[in-house]
Design a protein around this motif. Sequence first.
Motif, mmCIF file in Angstrom:
data_model
loop_
_atom_site.group_PDB
_atom_site.id
_atom_site.type_symbol
_atom_site.label_atom_id
_atom_site.label_comp_id
_atom_site.label_asym_id
_atom_site.label_seq_id
_atom_site.Cartn_x
_atom_site.Cartn_y
_atom_site.Cartn_z
ATOM 1 N N LEU A 227 0.857 -1.191 -0.066
ATOM 2 C CA LEU A 227 0.105 0.027 -0.056
ATOM 3 C C LEU A 227 0.884 1.215 0.118
ATOM 4 O O LEU A 227 2.013 1.145 0.705
ATOM 5 C CB LEU A 227 -0.962 0.067 1.203
ATOM 6 N N GLU A 228 0.526 2.143 -0.927
ATOM 7 C CA GLU A 228 1.176 3.364 -0.983
ATOM 8 C C GLU A 228 0.680 4.492 -1.180
ATOM 9 O O GLU A 228 -0.473 4.482 -1.648
ATOM 10 C CB GLU A 228 2.369 3.209 -2.138
ATOM 11 N N GLN A 229 1.261 5.884 -0.632
ATOM 12 C CA GLN A 229 0.535 7.029 -0.716
ATOM 13 C C GLN A 229 1.139 8.127 -1.755
ATOM 14 O O GLN A 229 2.353 8.110 -1.650
ATOM 15 C CB GLN A 229 0.654 7.703 0.631
ATOM 16 N N ALA A 230 0.324 8.392 -2.649
ATOM 17 C CA ALA A 230 0.947 9.403 -3.746
ATOM 18 C C ALA A 230 0.252 10.671 -3.464
ATOM 19 O O ALA A 230 -0.677 10.896 -2.524
ATOM 20 C CB ALA A 230 0.733 8.862 -5.027
ATOM 21 N N ASP A 231 0.623 11.441 -4.182
ATOM 22 C CA ASP A 231 0.034 13.025 -4.000
ATOM 23 C C ASP A 231 -1.512 12.873 -4.593
ATOM 24 O O ASP A 231 -2.376 13.784 -3.953
ATOM 25 C CB ASP A 231 0.841 13.958 -5.136
ATOM 26 N N ASP A 232 -1.816 12.270 -5.726
ATOM 27 C CA ASP A 232 -3.178 12.030 -5.970
ATOM 28 C C ASP A 232 -4.014 10.935 -5.260
ATOM 29 O O ASP A 232 -5.306 10.717 -5.921
ATOM 30 C CB ASP A 232 -3.254 11.831 -7.633
ATOM 31 N N ASP B 161 -9.020 8.837 -2.735
ATOM 32 C CA ASP B 161 -8.124 10.044 -2.400
ATOM 33 C C ASP B 161 -7.831 10.225 -0.901
ATOM 34 O O ASP B 161 -8.624 9.339 -0.035
ATOM 35 C CB ASP B 161 -8.969 11.396 -2.347
ATOM 36 N N LEU B 162 -6.918 10.672 -0.313
ATOM 37 C CA LEU B 162 -6.627 10.739 1.139
ATOM 38 C C LEU B 162 -7.559 11.598 1.746
ATOM 39 O O LEU B 162 -7.937 11.092 3.088
ATOM 40 C CB LEU B 162 -5.289 11.523 1.282
ATOM 41 N N SER B 163 -8.184 12.468 1.188
ATOM 42 C CA SER B 163 -9.545 13.169 1.895
ATOM 43 C C SER B 163 -10.551 12.321 2.036
ATOM 44 O O SER B 163 -11.369 12.281 3.061
ATOM 45 C CB SER B 163 -9.993 14.381 1.007
ATOM 46 N N GLU B 164 -10.948 11.076 1.036
ATOM 47 C CA GLU B 164 -12.043 10.220 1.507
ATOM 48 C C GLU B 164 -11.272 9.180 2.472
ATOM 49 O O GLU B 164 -12.361 8.943 3.260
ATOM 50 C CB GLU B 164 -11.818 9.238 0.041
ATOM 51 N N ILE B 165 -10.384 8.640 2.507
ATOM 52 C CA ILE B 165 -9.800 7.712 3.315
ATOM 53 C C ILE B 165 -9.593 8.430 4.821
ATOM 54 O O ILE B 165 -9.883 7.767 5.869
ATOM 55 C CB ILE B 165 -8.767 7.088 3.267
ATOM 56 N N GLY B 166 -8.999 9.465 4.818
ATOM 57 C CA GLY B 166 -8.692 10.376 6.080
ATOM 58 C C GLY B 166 -7.215 9.715 6.702
ATOM 59 O O GLY B 166 -6.827 8.662 6.210
#
Length: 194
Positions: A30-35, A141-146
Amino acid sequence: MLLVLAWCLAWLPRAVIAEPHGAAVTQMRLEQADDGVYLTAQVQFELPTLVEEVLEKGIAIYFVAEAEVYRERWYWTDLKVAQAVRHMRLAYQPLSRRWRLNVSPVPITNAGFGVSLNQNFETLADALEGVRRVGRMRLGDLSEIGDEANHPVTFRFRLDTTQLPRPFLIPGFGQSDWNISAEKNARLPLEKAK
């Protein structure tokens, strides 16, 4: 009543009882990107002989990879905050003697492939490698997941038997050969993508 049911199941032939064919998720990242947040996985399985024979006769088979992200709640059941699905159709093209893999975010039907990625392969082994590798599936999106806590993630991979032709859906007709599935759970402390 349960004893009678257990006794009946013990006497059924092994071919009637559907068991998974050694499928396993060998890698999952699992990885986090800007988008957004992405999942990459590798699934290991072997096709049973019956499934290979069906493929070589030109009948397509379908696989589904899906991931769900939850937010844990102490006062209720966990809340699903994101979900992603990838549908794959594998078929042999007898005229060109090539294997075609279609990948789409929506179910692939006989009415058309819709918006899908199409890849051609020379051998079945190469085509199966394309099915086994689930690359950068966008979970949301990070905004959806938190980002306030660790989130549980469930990844499932399976052979979709609901899209097989009707003769293959007869109960007991080699159903154990069609049961290919794997699942893996992880938590979301994220790796930052480079």
